[in-house]
Design a protein around this motif. Structure first.
Motif, PDB file in Angstrom:
ATOM      1  N   LEU A  79       0.987  39.860  -6.004  1.00 38.39           N
ATOM      2  CA  LEU A  79       1.397  40.125  -4.628  1.00 38.39           C
ATOM      3  C   LEU A  79       2.486  41.186  -4.582  1.00 38.39           C
ATOM      4  CD1 LEU A  79       1.065  39.244  -1.647  1.00 38.39           C
ATOM      5  CD2 LEU A  79       2.913  37.602  -2.041  1.00 38.39           C
ATOM      6  N   PHE A  80       3.335  41.210  -5.589  1.00 37.63           N
ATOM      7  CA  PHE A  80       4.378  42.246  -5.653  1.00 37.63           C
ATOM      8  C   PHE A  80       3.849  43.545  -6.244  1.00 37.63           C
ATOM      9  CE2 PHE A  80       7.469  44.470  -8.329  1.00 37.63           C
ATOM     10  CZ  PHE A  80       8.395  44.846  -7.382  1.00 37.63           C
ATOM     11  N   MET A  81       2.995  43.442  -7.269  1.00 39.68           N
ATOM     12  CA  MET A  81       2.582  44.633  -8.015  1.00 39.68           C
ATOM     13  C   MET A  81       1.789  45.622  -7.181  1.00 39.68           C
ATOM     14  SD  MET A  81       1.653  43.792 -11.970  1.00 39.68           S
ATOM     15  CE  MET A  81       0.755  42.285 -11.676  1.00 39.68           C
ATOM     16  N   VAL A  82       0.829  45.129  -6.417  1.00 40.39           N
ATOM     17  CA  VAL A  82      -0.060  46.042  -5.687  1.00 40.39           C
ATOM     18  C   VAL A  82       0.711  46.916  -4.695  1.00 40.39           C
ATOM     19  CG1 VAL A  82      -2.021  46.193  -4.126  1.00 40.39           C
ATOM     20  CG2 VAL A  82      -2.076  44.573  -6.032  1.00 40.39           C
ATOM     21  N   PRO A  83       1.558  46.340  -3.814  1.00 42.98           N
ATOM     22  CA  PRO A  83       2.328  47.220  -2.922  1.00 42.98           C
ATOM     23  C   PRO A  83       3.290  48.132  -3.665  1.00 42.98           C
ATOM     24  CG  PRO A  83       2.344  44.956  -2.116  1.00 42.98           C
ATOM     25  CD  PRO A  83       1.785  44.925  -3.502  1.00 42.98           C
ATOM     26  N   SER A  84       3.882  47.630  -4.753  1.00 43.95           N
ATOM     27  CA  SER A  84       4.858  48.462  -5.468  1.00 43.95           C
ATOM     28  C   SER A  84       4.195  49.687  -6.088  1.00 43.95           C
ATOM     29  CB  SER A  84       5.565  47.641  -6.551  1.00 43.95           C
ATOM     30  OG  SER A  84       4.693  47.365  -7.637  1.00 43.95           O
ATOM     31  N   ILE A  85       2.959  49.542  -6.567  1.00 44.04           N
ATOM     32  CA  ILE A  85       2.250  50.690  -7.141  1.00 44.04           C
ATOM     33  C   ILE A  85       1.874  51.679  -6.040  1.00 44.04           C
ATOM     34  CG2 ILE A  85       0.134  51.397  -8.326  1.00 44.04           C
ATOM     35  CD1 ILE A  85       0.251  48.685  -9.813  1.00 44.04           C
ATOM     36  N   ILE A  86       1.396  51.160  -4.907  1.00 43.82           N
ATOM     37  CA  ILE A  86       1.014  52.037  -3.794  1.00 43.82           C
ATOM     38  C   ILE A  86       2.219  52.799  -3.260  1.00 43.82           C
ATOM     39  CG2 ILE A  86       0.097  52.080  -1.435  1.00 43.82           C
ATOM     40  CD1 ILE A  86      -1.622  49.665  -2.203  1.00 43.82           C
ATOM     41  N   LEU A  87       3.378  52.120  -3.193  1.00 46.15           N
ATOM     42  CA  LEU A  87       4.579  52.710  -2.603  1.00 46.15           C
ATOM     43  C   LEU A  87       5.461  53.415  -3.629  1.00 46.15           C
ATOM     44  CD1 LEU A  87       5.618  49.816  -0.177  1.00 46.15           C
ATOM     45  CD2 LEU A  87       4.325  51.889   0.354  1.00 46.15           C
ATOM     46  N   SER A  88       4.951  53.663  -4.817  1.00 48.32           N
ATOM     47  CA  SER A  88       5.766  54.288  -5.865  1.00 48.32           C
ATOM     48  C   SER A  88       5.580  55.788  -5.961  1.00 48.32           C
ATOM     49  CB  SER A  88       5.426  53.656  -7.220  1.00 48.32           C
ATOM     50  OG  SER A  88       4.084  53.981  -7.593  1.00 48.32           O
ATOM     51  N   GLY A  89       4.500  56.311  -5.370  1.00 45.36           N
ATOM     52  CA  GLY A  89       4.181  57.718  -5.562  1.00 45.36           C
ATOM     53  C   GLY A  89       3.315  57.961  -6.777  1.00 45.36           C
ATOM     54  N   PHE A  90       2.740  56.890  -7.333  1.00 46.46           N
ATOM     55  CA  PHE A  90       1.904  57.038  -8.525  1.00 46.46           C
ATOM     56  C   PHE A  90       0.656  57.871  -8.235  1.00 46.46           C
ATOM     57  CE2 PHE A  90      -1.649  55.510 -11.153  1.00 46.46           C
ATOM     58  CZ  PHE A  90      -1.144  55.773 -12.416  1.00 46.46           C
ATOM     59  N   ALA A  91       0.015  57.616  -7.091  1.00 48.34           N
ATOM     60  CA  ALA A  91      -1.224  58.326  -6.767  1.00 48.34           C
ATOM     61  C   ALA A  91      -1.085  59.219  -5.550  1.00 48.34           C
ATOM     62  CB  ALA A  91      -2.359  57.318  -6.549  1.00 48.34           C
ATOM     63  N   THR A  92      -0.292  58.786  -4.561  1.00 47.59           N
ATOM     64  CA  THR A  92      -0.135  59.567  -3.336  1.00 47.59           C
ATOM     65  C   THR A  92       1.331  59.923  -3.156  1.00 47.59           C
ATOM     66  OG1 THR A  92       0.089  57.529  -2.054  1.00 47.59           O
ATOM     67  CG2 THR A  92      -2.110  58.479  -2.204  1.00 47.59           C
ATOM     68  N   PRO A  93       1.640  61.142  -2.738  1.00 47.79           N
ATOM     69  CA  PRO A  93       3.045  61.556  -2.575  1.00 47.79           C
ATOM     70  C   PRO A  93       3.761  60.722  -1.519  1.00 47.79           C
ATOM     71  CG  PRO A  93       1.566  63.464  -2.545  1.00 47.79           C
ATOM     72  CD  PRO A  93       0.698  62.245  -2.460  1.00 47.79           C
ATOM     73  N   ILE A  94       4.985  60.330  -1.829  1.00 44.85           N
ATOM     74  CA  ILE A  94       5.782  59.567  -0.874  1.00 44.85           C
ATOM     75  C   ILE A  94       6.070  60.401   0.370  1.00 44.85           C
ATOM     76  CG2 ILE A  94       8.050  58.487  -0.535  1.00 44.85           C
ATOM     77  CD1 ILE A  94       7.963  57.599  -3.432  1.00 44.85           C
ATOM     78  N   ALA A  95       6.215  61.724   0.204  1.00 52.22           N
ATOM     79  CA  ALA A  95       6.521  62.600   1.337  1.00 52.22           C
ATOM     80  C   ALA A  95       5.417  62.596   2.389  1.00 52.22           C
ATOM     81  CB  ALA A  95       6.758  64.024   0.845  1.00 52.22           C
ATOM     82  N   ASN A  96       4.198  62.211   1.999  1.00 54.19           N
ATOM     83  CA  ASN A  96       3.082  62.172   2.954  1.00 54.19           C
ATOM     84  C   ASN A  96       2.996  60.857   3.719  1.00 54.19           C
ATOM     85  OD1 ASN A  96       2.455  64.694   2.038  1.00 54.19           O
ATOM     86  ND2 ASN A  96       0.638  64.079   0.895  1.00 54.19           N
ATOM     87  N   MET A  97       3.846  59.890   3.346  1.00 60.24           N
ATOM     88  CA  MET A  97       3.805  58.585   4.004  1.00 60.24           C
ATOM     89  C   MET A  97       4.617  58.621   5.291  1.00 60.24           C
ATOM     90  SD  MET A  97       4.387  56.146   0.655  1.00 60.24           S
ATOM     91  CE  MET A  97       3.387  56.349  -0.827  1.00 60.24           C
TER      92      MET A  97
END
Length: 369
Positions: free
Chosen positions: A291-309
């Motif tokens: 439950l913690f890992m999935v959002p943390s990976i999405i919100l880390s910038g691993f695949a999509t730039p944080i600046a685009n969020m």
């Protein structure tokens, strides 16, 4: 104190390493993820299926077609003799691009006029379409330069000289693999620490542990330090694989990388202890970890730039330790970063680590009493 903590650490390590299933969780999935992400998670396009409709069939047009077919980015799957099949091929996803060369192509070249070439691209995946257009434009620009050099003509007034800093070959592997250091370290550390207290509760030995002379802080250290140790070893294995197997350059300071790694693993250990303190069974701990890992990976910038969020989501990423360690790992690998330049990433992770450990201690006391 430390003798008791060391005994608990040894007990935890033996509980993890002697169990066949636990050893498989520590070794198997991380290796599989490393291989999958290292080879399959790429932003590069190779062997894009294309169809060719060459209405000119001259030497010049055949030369342009040969440049496309000879490129590793494209592979010809259909040769068209009219425009009627274009729509069907695109709709059926049999091709991602159709190259259409007008019958006046060579005549316009010799008259030094713009020679029409049409690129029809499947735009259902906009990111892939943009990459395909970029590759095609590069090939056409090279053809233009060769034609002007051989036959004369008016060259463009502005010439684009492209240089990619830090990643000259634009290999997406150089971007993805350093991120895997953070990803796998978080996964392994969170699972090992998250299951530690829950395993004791499920086995019925947690109450016996509380009856020992050990203090609560000693128990927390004994439960948390094995995960920190295993996470650091796991990260070191991935770093070695990144350098020696995937040939990603490690240009920056190794102490800067490992200092950030220790802060990151400490923060994740605190989060794992929070999850473990709340969970009554290993299944609950496992679900809490994911439950913690999935959002943390999405919100880390691993695949999509944080600046685009969106801005509120960008603010939410400030609470994610993986966000900071991703920047540290990629900066050390590719940008020659040192400890001084990474200070803006260190102190937020330090705050998150301190808060998560304090919260884990508070939750641990609440569950005991």
């Amino acid at each position: 104190m430390w003798r008791q903590v060391l005994a608990l650490i040894v007990k935890e390590l033996l509980a993890v390493l002697k169990d066949t299933k636990s050893r498989f969780v520590l070794i198997g999935p991380p290796l599989i993820q490393l291989i999958v992400f290292g080879y399959a998670a790429t932003f590069d396009l190779n062997h894009v299926p294309v169809a060719i409709y060459n209405a000119d069939t001259s030497v010049a047009s055949r030369d342009l077609v040969a440049r496309f077919i000879g490129s590793p980015s494209f592979i010809e799957v259909a040769t068209l003799h009219s425009e009627r099949r274009i729509k069907h091929l695109i709709n059926a996803r049999q091709v991602a691009m159709v190259l259409v060369i007008d019958r006046r192509f060579t005549r316009d070249l010799y008259l030094h006029r713009p020679a029409p070439v049409q690129l029809i691209v499947d735009g259902r995946n906009s990111n892939t379409a943009l990459l395909i257009l970029g590759y095609a434009n590069t090939i056409i620009s090279d053809f233009d330069a060769s034609w002007i050099a051989a036959h004369g003509g008016q060259p463009p007034m502005a010439v684009l000289d492209q240089r990619a800093w830090y990643n000259p070959a634009l290999l997406s592997r150089w971007f993805v693999v350093p991120g895997i250091v953070a990803l796998l370290t978080q996964v392994v550390t969170l699972l090992v620490v998250g299951l530690s207290v829950a395993r004791e509760r499920e086995a019925g030995t947690f109450d016996q542990l509380l009856m020992t002379p050990m203090r609560q802080i000693d128990i927390l250290l004994g439960k948390g330090l094995p995960g920190l140790l295993i996470g650091t070893v796991e990260a070191s294995v991935v770093i070695l694989a990144a350098v020696w197997w995937f040939a990603v350059p490690l240009r920056g300071s190794l102490p800067a990388l490992y200092f950030g790694l220790m802060l990151f693993v400490t923060a994740v250990t605190g989060i794992g202890l929070m999850i473990s303190s709340l969970a009554a069974t290993q299944q609950q701990a496992l679900l809490g970890a994911f439950l913690f890992m999935v959002p943390s990976i999405i919100l880390s910038g691993f695949a999509t730039p944080i600046a685009n969020m969106p801005t509120p989501v960008q603010d939410l990423t400030l609470l994610n330790p993986m966000r900071y360690f991703l920047i540290i790992a990629r900066s050390v690998f590719l940008e020659r970063a040192d400890m001084h330049s990474l200070l803006p990433q260190y102190w937020p992770m330090g705050l998150i680590a301190a808060f998560s450990l304090a919260a884990a201690g508070w939750l641990f006391r609440k569950r005991v009493y």
